[in-house]
Design an enzyme around this catalytic site. Structure first.
Site, PDB file in Angstrom:
ATOM      1  N   LYS A   1       1.254   7.216   4.178  1.00 14.21           N
ATOM      2  CA  LYS A   1       0.767   5.873   3.870  1.00 14.21           C
ATOM      3  C   LYS A   1       0.050   5.246   5.051  1.00 14.21           C
ATOM      4  CE  LYS A   1       4.777   5.251   0.859  1.00 14.21           C
ATOM      5  NZ  LYS A   1       6.046   4.516   0.689  1.00 14.21           N
TER       6      LYS A   1
ATOM      7  N   ARG B   1      16.121  -2.200  -4.574  1.00 13.75           N
ATOM      8  CA  ARG B   1      14.722  -2.301  -4.968  1.00 13.75           C
ATOM      9  C   ARG B   1      14.605  -2.319  -6.487  1.00 13.75           C
ATOM     10  NH1 ARG B   1      14.764  -1.180  -0.021  1.00 13.75           N
ATOM     11  NH2 ARG B   1      12.934  -0.977   1.289  1.00 13.75           N
TER      12      ARG B   1
ATOM     13  N   HIS C   1      -4.716 -14.356   9.309  1.00 12.25           N
ATOM     14  CA  HIS C   1      -3.870 -13.170   9.418  1.00 12.25           C
ATOM     15  C   HIS C   1      -4.623 -11.974   9.973  1.00 12.25           C
ATOM     16  CE1 HIS C   1      -1.932 -15.667   6.243  1.00 12.25           C
ATOM     17  NE2 HIS C   1      -0.883 -15.423   7.008  1.00 12.25           N
TER      18      HIS C   1
ATOM     19  N   PRO D   1       0.805  -1.218   0.000  1.00  8.93           N
ATOM     20  CA  PRO D   1       0.000   0.000   0.000  1.00  8.93           C
ATOM     21  C   PRO D   1       0.844   1.277   0.000  1.00  8.93           C
ATOM     22  CG  PRO D   1      -0.885  -1.569   1.560  1.00  8.93           C
ATOM     23  CD  PRO D   1       0.432  -2.107   1.099  1.00  8.93           C
ATOM     24  N   GLU D   2       0.648   2.084  -1.041  1.00  8.31           N
ATOM     25  CA  GLU D   2       1.226   3.420  -1.124  1.00  8.31           C
ATOM     26  C   GLU D   2       0.063   4.409  -1.076  1.00  8.31           C
ATOM     27  OE1 GLU D   2       4.033   3.699  -4.382  1.00  8.31           O
ATOM     28  OE2 GLU D   2       4.460   1.573  -4.293  1.00  8.31           O
TER      29      GLU D   2
ATOM     30  N   ARG E   1       1.944 -10.472   6.400  1.00 16.26           N
ATOM     31  CA  ARG E   1       3.346 -10.569   6.818  1.00 16.26           C
ATOM     32  C   ARG E   1       3.602  -9.989   8.189  1.00 16.26           C
ATOM     33  NH1 ARG E   1       6.544  -8.763   1.551  1.00 16.26           N
ATOM     34  NH2 ARG E   1       8.264  -8.621   2.987  1.00 16.26           N
TER      35      ARG E   1
END
Length: 294
Positions: free
Chosen positions: A61, A271, A98, A2-3, A119
């Site tokens: 964010k 990256r 999760h 998510p940005e 995660r």
DNA sequence: CATATGTCCTGAGAGC
DNA sequence: TGCTCTCAGGACATAT
């Protein structure tokens, strides 16, 4: 991952909880390592139970749920930080495994607000106004990418010796841009990701600002990007659509949509970076003889 | 001070 | 087929 566009979509998706009252704070049991929830759950409950949601915001964010009194009047806010795989949901989460955190809500259309995170790198924090300003003041978080001007961009980055793609990821310089949208923005702006900030010309800062707004607004319209791993979802657990409109991100060996040159993938600062060599030519410093150096 | 690197985490996918 | 390995990149701590 998510940005800004994904987090903005989350924020809009849960806006309807405004006016609801928090009737329970839920920490589902989970065999995985627990995400960071601060302060302790007991203190969290003591400060949140029975309070009303005043507004839902986005800061960089992160999704911000304001409680009762606004922060500027000394109120408190719950800050959801999705990092890589976190989701803020009103509907059933993708799975129970999760599910990390929940608020039970009364007096509004939604029964629960959930935080789901595969995660587990994300967090949920209850912050006082002072703590909020400390973390998200202009020293820690730059102007929002949707609002920043070309002049401010140039002021904040124009002296930097970093490569522009790396600098755009620095949230202290400008807030909201991540790895995916940095590549997309630079392609639209026609700037090579390895062009050093201090070599950009005034017109290029204008182009960068224009491209930033264009790409982010376009991505918000499509409710963000759901990549092949399928993780990102809006608040109703629906996939976004912007992945079908990416110009370069995750499109190595495909044709550039503007000029049909093959898109390149490189690793830059650990990256992945994607760009088109002909739409985004790298300007090298000229040698004394006027030849271009390598 | 500015910039660079290491760290956390899980699951998907590659390769054998 | 089932194992091991690599990779994805948010933000921040630590190193240069």
């Amino acid at each position: 991952m998510p940005e800004l566009p994904e987090v903005e979509t989350m924020k809009r998706g849960i806006a309807a909880i405004t006016g609801s009252r928090v009737s329970a704070v839920i920490r589902p049991r989970c065999r995985l390592r627990p995400i960071e929830i601060s302060p302790t759950l007991a203190r969290f409950r003591a400060r949140v139970l029975g309070r009303t949601v005043l507004a839902v915001d986005r800061v960089g964010k992160r999704v911000v749920v304001e409680l009762e009194r606004p922060r500027r009047e000394g109120g408190e806010a719950i800050v959801f930080e999705p990092r890589m795989t976190g989701l803020v949901l009103l509907s059933e989460p993708p799975n129970r495994e999760h599910l990390r955190f929940g608020l039970e809500l009364e007096g509004g259309p939604a029964g629960h607000l959930w935080f789901w995170d595969r995660r587990g790198l994300g967090s949920v924090r209850l912050l006082s106004a002072g703590e909020f300003d400390e973390r998200f003041g202009l020293q820690r978080l730059g102007p929002d990418a949707l609002a920043i001007s070309a002049e401010t961009l140039a002021e904040r980055l124009g002296q930097s010796r970093r490569e522009i793609k790396v600098a755009l990821l620095d949230q202290r310089a400008v807030a909201g841009i991540g790895n995916l949208y940095a590549s997309e923005i630079l392609h639209v702006a026609g700037i090579h990701p390895r062009q050093r900030c201090d070599t950009l010309r005034p017109g290029e800062w204008q182009a960068l600002r224009a491209a930033t707004r264009l790409v982010l607004e376009e991505a918000i319209r499509f409710e963000g990007s759901t990549l092949s791993d399928g993780t990102y979802r809006n608040a109703l657990n629906e996939a976004g659509g912007y992945q079908n409109h990416h110009r370069v991100y995750d499109r190595a060996d495909h044709a550039c949509p503007r000029c049909a040159t093959i898109v390149v993938r490189e690793v830059q600062a650990q990256r992945a970076t994607f760009y088109c060599n002909s739409c985004q030519p790298l300007r090298r410093r000229k040698s004394k003889s006027g030849d271009r150096t390598l």
